[in-house]
Design an enzyme around this catalytic site. Sequence first.
Site, mmCIF file in Angstrom:
data_model
loop_
_atom_site.group_PDB
_atom_site.id
_atom_site.type_symbol
_atom_site.label_atom_id
_atom_site.label_comp_id
_atom_site.label_asym_id
_atom_site.label_seq_id
_atom_site.Cartn_x
_atom_site.Cartn_y
_atom_site.Cartn_z
ATOM 1 C CG ASP A 146 -32.198 30.830 10.856
ATOM 2 O OD1 ASP A 146 -32.963 30.417 11.734
ATOM 3 O OD2 ASP A 146 -32.213 30.410 9.671
ATOM 4 C CG ASN A 154 -33.626 18.370 11.989
ATOM 5 O OD1 ASN A 154 -32.716 17.859 12.644
ATOM 6 N ND2 ASN A 154 -34.214 19.490 12.351
ATOM 7 C CG ASP A 163 -31.371 16.963 18.901
ATOM 8 O OD1 ASP A 163 -31.991 17.911 18.369
ATOM 9 O OD2 ASP A 163 -31.927 16.030 19.504
ATOM 10 C CD GLU A 189 -34.357 26.356 12.445
ATOM 11 O OE1 GLU A 189 -34.875 26.516 11.323
ATOM 12 O OE2 GLU A 189 -34.939 25.780 13.389
#
Length: 300
Positions: A146, A154, A163, A189
């Site tokens: 993770d 973000n 991305d 993620e």
Amino acid sequence: MTVLRPDVTEPDSARGGAAAWRAPDGPHGADDAPARPAPAETSGLVQLHESIATLLASRGQWRQAYQHLRSALDLVYADHDEQPQIPEQLRREVARLRREHAEAREQSMRDSLTASYNRRYLDQRLVSLVAQQCGSPDGLAVALVDLDWFKQVNDTYGHLVGDRVLQRVVELLQDGLPEGAFCARYGGEEFVLVLPGIDAPAAVAVSEAARARVEHYPWGQIVPGLRVTVSVGLAHEPGTSDASGPPVGAEQQLLRADDLLYAAKQSGRNAVAYREGGRVRLAGAAAGRRAISGQRAASY
């Protein structure tokens, strides 16, 4: 000749190929051998089968497409006592269908953003690997990975940068994986490294190396100030010849990896958590920390 409409997959007259065609009964009754179709009729039926094959292939119905190409070949062979060579046009058509079939199957197993394997492939392949463990001495490891604080990436740099981070993390996770291992996107993620045929120390070493590659990558080249790390929960199951009971199921092994991921997060992140001798431990650079075995990590 039957006209193929968009709502008709296989016209009744074409389903059986050459075997389905039969001339009207002659004056001597139905037992007379059927006459061969005229060359023009044969050519028309061959073209019809090729058209149907193309339509079926565009819908992903590959087996039916092959059957229609086979029927087209049967019609071509009908006037020959010995089987001639396959016409080059049909040979190319079969090769094209096989190539498109392989490409479509591969794309259906891949995550569209990161090109890693997707959850569907993970579920199917992991079940298969667990089944293969029955009677095998080989171990199986599942590492749930993770990204740490990915929401902040973000929020700070935007989703386009996010991305790019996901894509690069997958490249780093896949780099140096042993033969037979693979990376799959679990969701968001989170990613899974599946390591078949491996013992526990080697699985820890592979997972720690992947974590270190992510930590030490020059993320500032993507955008100044960017830093990315991952936390990993590693669940290893020995081969059934070394185990005291039946192999752990795929879902249960993922749950164990998730519990260990929780332990890695609670212990400070940027760490690989695993079990050894019934205790949760941290690998590599994080080994000096105190491994926090929370309720989730102790739930099995």
